[in-house]
Design a protein around this motif. Structure first.
Motif, short mmCIF file in Angstrom:
data_model
loop_
_atom_site.label_atom_id
_atom_site.label_comp_id
_atom_site.label_asym_id
_atom_site.label_seq_id
_atom_site.Cartn_x
_atom_site.Cartn_y
_atom_site.Cartn_z
N ALA A 1 -3.99 0.91 -0.75
CA ALA A 1 -4.74 0.76 0.50
C ALA A 1 -3.90 0.04 1.55
O ALA A 1 -3.89 0.43 2.73
N GLU A 2 -3.18 -0.99 1.12
CA GLU A 2 -2.34 -1.73 2.06
C GLU A 2 -1.19 -0.87 2.58
O GLU A 2 -0.80 -0.99 3.74
N GLN A 3 -0.69 0.01 1.74
CA GLN A 3 0.37 0.90 2.17
C GLN A 3 -0.14 1.88 3.23
O GLN A 3 0.54 2.15 4.23
N GLU A 4 -1.34 2.41 3.02
CA GLU A 4 -1.93 3.32 4.01
C GLU A 4 -2.18 2.60 5.33
O GLU A 4 -1.92 3.16 6.41
N LEU A 5 -2.67 1.37 5.26
CA LEU A 5 -2.91 0.60 6.48
C LEU A 5 -1.59 0.26 7.18
O LEU A 5 -1.52 0.26 8.41
N ALA A 6 -0.54 -0.02 6.39
CA ALA A 6 0.77 -0.35 6.97
C ALA A 6 1.32 0.80 7.78
O ALA A 6 1.98 0.60 8.80
N VAL A 7 1.05 2.02 7.35
CA VAL A 7 1.57 3.19 8.05
C VAL A 7 0.69 3.55 9.24
O VAL A 7 1.18 3.78 10.35
#
Length: 398
Positions: A304-310
């Protein structure tokens, strides 16, 4: 868990399956609509908050309440590079169409005023593609809302629209998203028009939504704006409301969360509605079965954090120049590492962190303010408009 049945909706302005924690605002707005319908005095409404707290979702929900009450409604999104005349005219045109029947003299007169108001924005000799095509067949009304002075014209326009609503024994609600992006002249005109409408007790209300510094923008335009609007701060959800936002949609699909999973979700999301939907969606997709456990949340958090980071953070960070990114990182590092990224930082602390004079950083700061990445709620202090942005920036520098 079946991804097709995933109930969570992490979209920009997209209504979540459970609009939790906003009951008080919705109930209060119903009271406002009824009071205005009865000729009682009421102030226009301004919603403020960080990005991701659900201002646009609530704005749309309030508009739905106005529609159900039989009001005419129109909505626009302010843009810093656009005059108010064209989008406002389109919004009011929609509201007037909802109010009455085209062809009636009173309706046609107001439609003519709307046309005059927007056509005043076109430059002399403007080409057809540069003129607004509103679908209004009646001719423009001359001598009404066409002086070229936006303050005079807007007062006349809104007075005519509100008068029509009064004739139809109903009201008009105008919804403005990203209200802080209105130009100074447009803000001043809007405040003046709302002031005039309130003095005449006409049934038209403005409902705006914007970033936390919006009250300061309005106050700088007209000193009486502090009394003209009712300001409502939209913030993160309480633990109980956040749990409802997760549990009720899951229950509709025959699933549930364990208590430890709910505790962890609140800790990682901070109670911000957008993050609740984003983390909820990923957790659902990765969880093998119901009930969703704390271990399922722990597995989902990195993805989830990776998706938000992008998407959520990265897209905003990419809009900044190298000098502006340096300023953003300094803001994140000047704040307490375990602090709340929603709190403000002194501009002097940012300058001290970079070993620079505050004046030399003014261009980067001003550019970030214009891009809506930071805001200044009080003199000498700045804050991120996006929650958890500081945490994201600190993770990028590790």
């Amino acid at each position: 868990m079946d991804p097709i049945q995933n109930p969570y909706a992490p979209g920009a302005g997209q209504r979540p399956p459970e609009l939790a924690g906003r009951d008080a605002e919705l109930q209060q707005f119903d009271v406002v609509l009824e009071r205005i319908a009865r000729g009682r005095p009421e102030r226009s409404l301004v919603l403020t908050g960080l990005r991701g707290v659900g201002k646009t979702v609530l704005l749309n929900a309030l508009r739905g309440a106005a529609v159900r009450a039989g009001w005419g409604t129109g909505k626009l999104e302010a843009r810093p590079d656009q005059s108010l005349r064209r989008p406002l005219s389109a919004a009011l045109h929609m509201a007037v169409r909802e109010l009455g029947k085209p062809g009636e003299p009173a309706d046609d007169q107001v439609l003519g005023t709307i046309r005059a108001f927007v056509e005043r924005d076109a430059k002399p000799g403007a080409k057809l593609r540069d003129r607004w095509n509103p679908g209004i067949s009646v001719p423009a009304t001359h001598g009404r809302a066409d002086s070229g002075d936006i303050e005079i014209d807007l007062v006349e326009l809104l007075s005519d629209v509100a008068g029509l609503a009064q004739d139809h024994h109903t009201g008009v609600a105008l919804f403005i998203d990203e209200m802080q992006d209105l130009g100074p002249d447009d803000v001043s005109a809007l405040c003046a028009a709302c002031h005039e409408l309130s003095q005449q007790a006409l049934p038209l209300i403005v409902v705006g939504a914007g970033l936390p510094h919006l009250p300061a923008v309005l106050s700088a335009s007209k000193s009486y704006s502090e009394r003209l609007f009712r300001y409502v701060r939209i913030d993160r959800l309480s633990r109980e409301a956040a749990d409802r936002a997760l549990e009720n949609p899951a229950a509709e699909e025959g699933a549930r969360f364990e208590e430890r999973a709910l505790e962890q979700m609140y800790r990682v999301t901070g109670g911000y509605p957008y993050f609740i939907q984003a983390y909820g969606k990923v957790t659902w997709d990765l969880a093998p079965h119901s009930p969703i456990t704390g271990e399922d949340v722990a597995v989902a958090v990195p993805e989830a954090e990776q998706e938000l980071a992008v998407g959520f953070f990265g897209s905003r960070y990419e809009r900044a120049t190298p000098a502006e990114r340096e300023y953003l990182r300094a803001m994140a590092e000047a704040a307490a590492p375990d602090g709340d990224d929603a709190s403000s930082v002194a501009t002097s602390a940012v300058a001290e962190h970079l070993g620079r004079k505050p004046q030399s950083l003014s261009p980067a700061r001003d550019a970030l303010l214009k891009k809506g990445l930071i805001y200044s709620g009080e003199r000498g202090r700045i804050a991120f408009t996006v929650p958890h942005f500081g945490k994201y920036l600190r993770s990028q520098s590790e």
